[in-house]
Scaffold this active site. Sequence first.
Site, PDB file in Angstrom:
ATOM      1  N   ARG A 199       0.836  -1.214   0.000  1.00 32.19           N
ATOM      2  CA  ARG A 199       0.000   0.000   0.000  1.00 32.19           C
ATOM      3  C   ARG A 199       0.859   1.247   0.000  1.00 32.19           C
ATOM      4  O   ARG A 199       0.598   2.195  -0.740  1.00 32.19           O
ATOM      5  CB  ARG A 199      -0.946   0.010   1.213  1.00 32.19           C
ATOM      6  CG  ARG A 199      -1.938   1.189   1.150  1.00 32.19           C
ATOM      7  CD  ARG A 199      -2.859   1.230   2.360  1.00 32.19           C
ATOM      8  NE  ARG A 199      -3.969   2.141   2.141  1.00 32.19           N
ATOM      9  CZ  ARG A 199      -3.959   3.436   2.408  1.00 32.19           C
ATOM     10  NH1 ARG A 199      -2.857   3.997   2.890  1.00 32.19           N
ATOM     11  NH2 ARG A 199      -5.023   4.194   2.190  1.00 32.19           N
ATOM     12  N   CYS A 200       1.900   1.264   0.835  1.00 29.52           N
ATOM     13  CA  CYS A 200       2.779   2.432   0.881  1.00 29.52           C
ATOM     14  C   CYS A 200       3.404   2.721  -0.479  1.00 29.52           C
ATOM     15  O   CYS A 200       3.642   3.885  -0.826  1.00 29.52           O
ATOM     16  CB  CYS A 200       3.904   2.206   1.900  1.00 29.52           C
ATOM     17  SG  CYS A 200       3.406   2.286   3.627  1.00 29.52           S
TER      18      CYS A 200
END
Length: 407
Positions: A395-396
């Site tokens: 996600r990052c």
Amino acid sequence: MVANPPSPGADSEVGQLRTVVLHRPGDELRRLTPRNNDRLLFDGIPWVSRAQEEHDAFAQALRDRDVEVLYLTELLAETLGDVEARQVAVDTTLANLDLGDTMRRYLQGFLDDATPEELTGHLTAGIRNDEVRGGFGLVTKLLAFDAFLVDPLPNLLFTRDSSVWVRDRVAITSLAMPARKRETQLTELIYRHHPRFSATERILGHHFEHVEGGDVLLLAPGVIAVGVGERTTPAGAERFARQVFDTGLAETVLVVPIAQERATMHLDTVCTMVDVDKVVMYPNIAHTLTAYAVTPQPGSDPAAPDLAVAEPEPFLVAAAKAMQLDTLHQIDTGLDPVTAEREQWDDGNNTLALAPRLAVAYERNDGTNSRLEDAGIEVIRIAGSELGSGRGGPRCMSCPVARDPLG
């Protein structure tokens, strides 16, 4: 880029992902040393060629699911073909007061002479003193030969933090750490000047109070959670809430205080969505995490509403209520408290949903991945032994630009 790209925008974390911005690891990571990695916010020194292999496999996994992958440096190089954008980029970079007038004048010419691709490299990988040495005044004589005149930006890898799409608008965030300030300035430059995005309406901006994209979860259409802790400030959360209310992008913002420590720097390090009613969550804090529901004050000016702030409730309770669900189901990280702590550190919570019940996760988090699959979530496993050295997961490393709407 695809011939007919989907319209940008996202109203959830789990709608079918269509377009994403990634940053392939590059020379900025080769600039990390044991002496500067802490200041540049990396826990270790990555093996860059292996990190590139892992990232290429991540990007291919997305393409295999029909996701259009845009690369940040390609967008930036295309943006810097615009004269105005180029001037803004150079002026912003040279505003560093540590340079001194003599070095600043030299670098002005150095950067002005660069091609868009070369300028992109200078802005992202940085410029060392020994790369311009040769009698350029007091600064270059007194600084160490390997000191950076323009710092590298190794955290560009984490494209989630510098912008967030909320429905059809993009929120340009303000990153809290000095080492990351220029990232959001470059991101704003792309969204302002790149022909693909120049017509997009923007909210927030790099000059506002601190909000980072890793702290923003689009829980459901009109419902957004914002973590407040090490990186996002209370004032930043308030600014974000006011702007999404003013523009009609949300009806409820859940402000979630999180521990101010490295392992939980963002909300998405302890909680991410994998379905419309399911989250993967770090169990060691699940029962202490609270949320303040913020809504527009009834009767206030719709164009600039006052804020109503409810008393705190358990996060899962407040989220389910705002999302109009009976229950927001929790899938625990790990298989026990000790495994959970280790896998949370290794970004077990930091999944990227490609669609409802389909998520990308690091392969090494066996316990978490098993729990996800037991709950009916298909897990696309990717390697992350080197990518994880900056403490960030799938996600990052991704900024969704276009998702199919849920509502």
